[in-house]
Design a protein around this motif. Structure first.
Motif, PDB file in Angstrom:
ATOM      1  N   ASP A   1       0.830  -1.202   0.000  1.00 57.01           N
ATOM      2  CA  ASP A   1       0.000   0.000   0.000  1.00 57.01           C
ATOM      3  C   ASP A   1       0.867   1.256   0.000  1.00 57.01           C
ATOM      4  O   ASP A   1       1.687   1.432   0.892  1.00 57.01           O
ATOM      5  CB  ASP A   1      -0.890   0.036   1.244  1.00 57.01           C
ATOM      6  CG  ASP A   1      -1.951  -1.044   1.211  1.00 57.01           C
ATOM      7  OD1 ASP A   1      -2.751  -1.024   0.268  1.00 57.01           O
ATOM      8  OD2 ASP A   1      -1.965  -1.891   2.119  1.00 57.01           O
ATOM      9  N   VAL A   2       0.643   2.108  -1.009  1.00 60.00           N
ATOM     10  CA  VAL A   2       1.385   3.362  -1.118  1.00 60.00           C
ATOM     11  C   VAL A   2       0.391   4.513  -1.172  1.00 60.00           C
ATOM     12  O   VAL A   2      -0.594   4.468  -1.916  1.00 60.00           O
ATOM     13  CB  VAL A   2       2.292   3.371  -2.373  1.00 60.00           C
ATOM     14  CG1 VAL A   2       2.955   4.726  -2.541  1.00 60.00           C
ATOM     15  CG2 VAL A   2       3.328   2.269  -2.290  1.00 60.00           C
ATOM     16  N   LEU A   3       0.662   5.532  -0.374  1.00 58.14           N
ATOM     17  CA  LEU A   3      -0.159   6.731  -0.336  1.00 58.14           C
ATOM     18  C   LEU A   3       0.641   7.876  -0.942  1.00 58.14           C
ATOM     19  O   LEU A   3       1.805   8.071  -0.591  1.00 58.14           O
ATOM     20  CB  LEU A   3      -0.541   7.045   1.113  1.00 58.14           C
ATOM     21  CG  LEU A   3      -1.450   8.238   1.368  1.00 58.14           C
ATOM     22  CD1 LEU A   3      -2.294   7.961   2.612  1.00 58.14           C
ATOM     23  CD2 LEU A   3      -0.683   9.534   1.535  1.00 58.14           C
ATOM     24  N   ILE A   4       0.020   8.598  -1.861  1.00 55.58           N
ATOM     25  CA  ILE A   4       0.622   9.803  -2.442  1.00 55.58           C
ATOM     26  C   ILE A   4      -0.164  10.997  -1.928  1.00 55.58           C
ATOM     27  O   ILE A   4      -1.392  11.029  -2.042  1.00 55.58           O
ATOM     28  CB  ILE A   4       0.578   9.780  -3.987  1.00 55.58           C
ATOM     29  CG1 ILE A   4       1.399   8.626  -4.536  1.00 55.58           C
ATOM     30  CG2 ILE A   4       1.072  11.119  -4.546  1.00 55.58           C
ATOM     31  CD1 ILE A   4       1.282   8.449  -6.039  1.00 55.58           C
ATOM     32  N   LEU A   5       0.539  11.961  -1.362  1.00 56.17           N
ATOM     33  CA  LEU A   5      -0.069  13.227  -0.936  1.00 56.17           C
ATOM     34  C   LEU A   5       0.560  14.331  -1.773  1.00 56.17           C
ATOM     35  O   LEU A   5       1.704  14.737  -1.546  1.00 56.17           O
ATOM     36  CB  LEU A   5       0.159  13.461   0.565  1.00 56.17           C
ATOM     37  CG  LEU A   5      -0.352  14.789   1.136  1.00 56.17           C
ATOM     38  CD1 LEU A   5      -1.812  15.031   0.804  1.00 56.17           C
ATOM     39  CD2 LEU A   5      -0.117  14.823   2.642  1.00 56.17           C
TER      40      LEU A   5
ATOM     41  N   GLN B   1       2.517  -4.055  -8.810  1.00 53.89           N
ATOM     42  CA  GLN B   1       1.305  -4.602  -8.194  1.00 53.89           C
ATOM     43  C   GLN B   1       0.813  -3.808  -6.986  1.00 53.89           C
ATOM     44  O   GLN B   1      -0.110  -4.231  -6.304  1.00 53.89           O
ATOM     45  CB  GLN B   1       1.562  -6.053  -7.762  1.00 53.89           C
ATOM     46  CG  GLN B   1       2.019  -6.962  -8.887  1.00 53.89           C
ATOM     47  CD  GLN B   1       1.001  -7.044 -10.015  1.00 53.89           C
ATOM     48  OE1 GLN B   1      -0.192  -7.122  -9.784  1.00 53.89           O
ATOM     49  NE2 GLN B   1       1.487  -7.007 -11.257  1.00 53.89           N
ATOM     50  N   VAL B   2       1.422  -2.668  -6.712  1.00 54.13           N
ATOM     51  CA  VAL B   2       1.096  -1.906  -5.510  1.00 54.13           C
ATOM     52  C   VAL B   2      -0.316  -1.319  -5.596  1.00 54.13           C
ATOM     53  O   VAL B   2      -0.830  -1.044  -6.675  1.00 54.13           O
ATOM     54  CB  VAL B   2       2.149  -0.790  -5.282  1.00 54.13           C
ATOM     55  CG1 VAL B   2       1.911   0.389  -6.189  1.00 54.13           C
ATOM     56  CG2 VAL B   2       2.175  -0.351  -3.851  1.00 54.13           C
ATOM     57  N   ARG B   3      -0.928  -1.160  -4.439  1.00 58.99           N
ATOM     58  CA  ARG B   3      -2.230  -0.491  -4.327  1.00 58.99           C
ATOM     59  C   ARG B   3      -1.956   0.975  -3.979  1.00 58.99           C
ATOM     60  O   ARG B   3      -1.373   1.273  -2.943  1.00 58.99           O
ATOM     61  CB  ARG B   3      -3.062  -1.176  -3.241  1.00 58.99           C
ATOM     62  CG  ARG B   3      -4.471  -0.691  -3.128  1.00 58.99           C
ATOM     63  CD  ARG B   3      -5.266  -1.485  -2.100  1.00 58.99           C
ATOM     64  NE  ARG B   3      -4.402  -2.074  -1.090  1.00 58.99           N
ATOM     65  CZ  ARG B   3      -4.420  -3.362  -0.726  1.00 58.99           C
ATOM     66  NH1 ARG B   3      -5.245  -4.203  -1.269  1.00 58.99           N
ATOM     67  NH2 ARG B   3      -3.605  -3.816   0.214  1.00 58.99           N
ATOM     68  N   LEU B   4      -2.394   1.872  -4.867  1.00 59.36           N
ATOM     69  CA  LEU B   4      -2.126   3.299  -4.713  1.00 59.36           C
ATOM     70  C   LEU B   4      -3.354   4.043  -4.198  1.00 59.36           C
ATOM     71  O   LEU B   4      -4.464   3.789  -4.648  1.00 59.36           O
ATOM     72  CB  LEU B   4      -1.774   3.922  -6.064  1.00 59.36           C
ATOM     73  CG  LEU B   4      -0.351   3.821  -6.552  1.00 59.36           C
ATOM     74  CD1 LEU B   4      -0.241   4.381  -7.957  1.00 59.36           C
ATOM     75  CD2 LEU B   4       0.599   4.527  -5.635  1.00 59.36           C
TER      76      LEU B   4
END
Length: 127
Positions: A3-7, A27-30
């Motif tokens: 899980d990757v969060l972009i701010l 395959q990451v969940r963004l």
């Protein structure tokens, strides 16, 4: 990396950073947020593995997000993605808990390689 969060508040930069992340981890969940309040609310849903954080946001500072995320989820890797390459921006981000600092004027390939390196070298222990 799951899980990757972009701010990031700029749509073009959101897309560009998302592409760089997918180069490193296809395959990451963004999750992408353009405002500090939305990203802070997202932390209520669980721990991201990595957060890529812009410093200048329309409703606050990415430093505030880094500080709160680091306190709540010490194992999350926090990386600043910014246009600012000066100590006035770098040191407060690192003091708040950032694990890395990337410049948006680097190429996507450079960003992807740096993120992979940071995640490999900067894996934190939980607890």
């Amino acid at each position: 990396m799951n899980d990757v969060l972009i701010l990031e508040d700029q749509k073009d930069a959101q897309d560009w950073l998302a592409e760089a992340i997918l180069m490193a981890w296809p395959q990451v969940r963004l999750s992408v947020y353009g405002r500090l309040d939305g990203a802070l609310q997202a932390l209520e849903s669980g721990q991201p593995d990595l957060c890529l954080v812009d410093l200048q946001l329309p409703d606050g500072s990415g430093i505030d997000f880094i500080r709160q995320c680091s306190k709540r989820y010490p194992a999350t890797l926090l990386v600043v993605a910014t246009i600012y390459d000066d100590d006035m921006h770098l040191f407060p981000a690192l003091q708040a808990g950032a694990n890395g600092y990337l410049l948006k004027d680097d190429s996507q390939k450079q960003i992807a390689l740096a993120l992979a390196r940071i995640s490999h070298e900067g894996i934190k222990e939980s607890g």
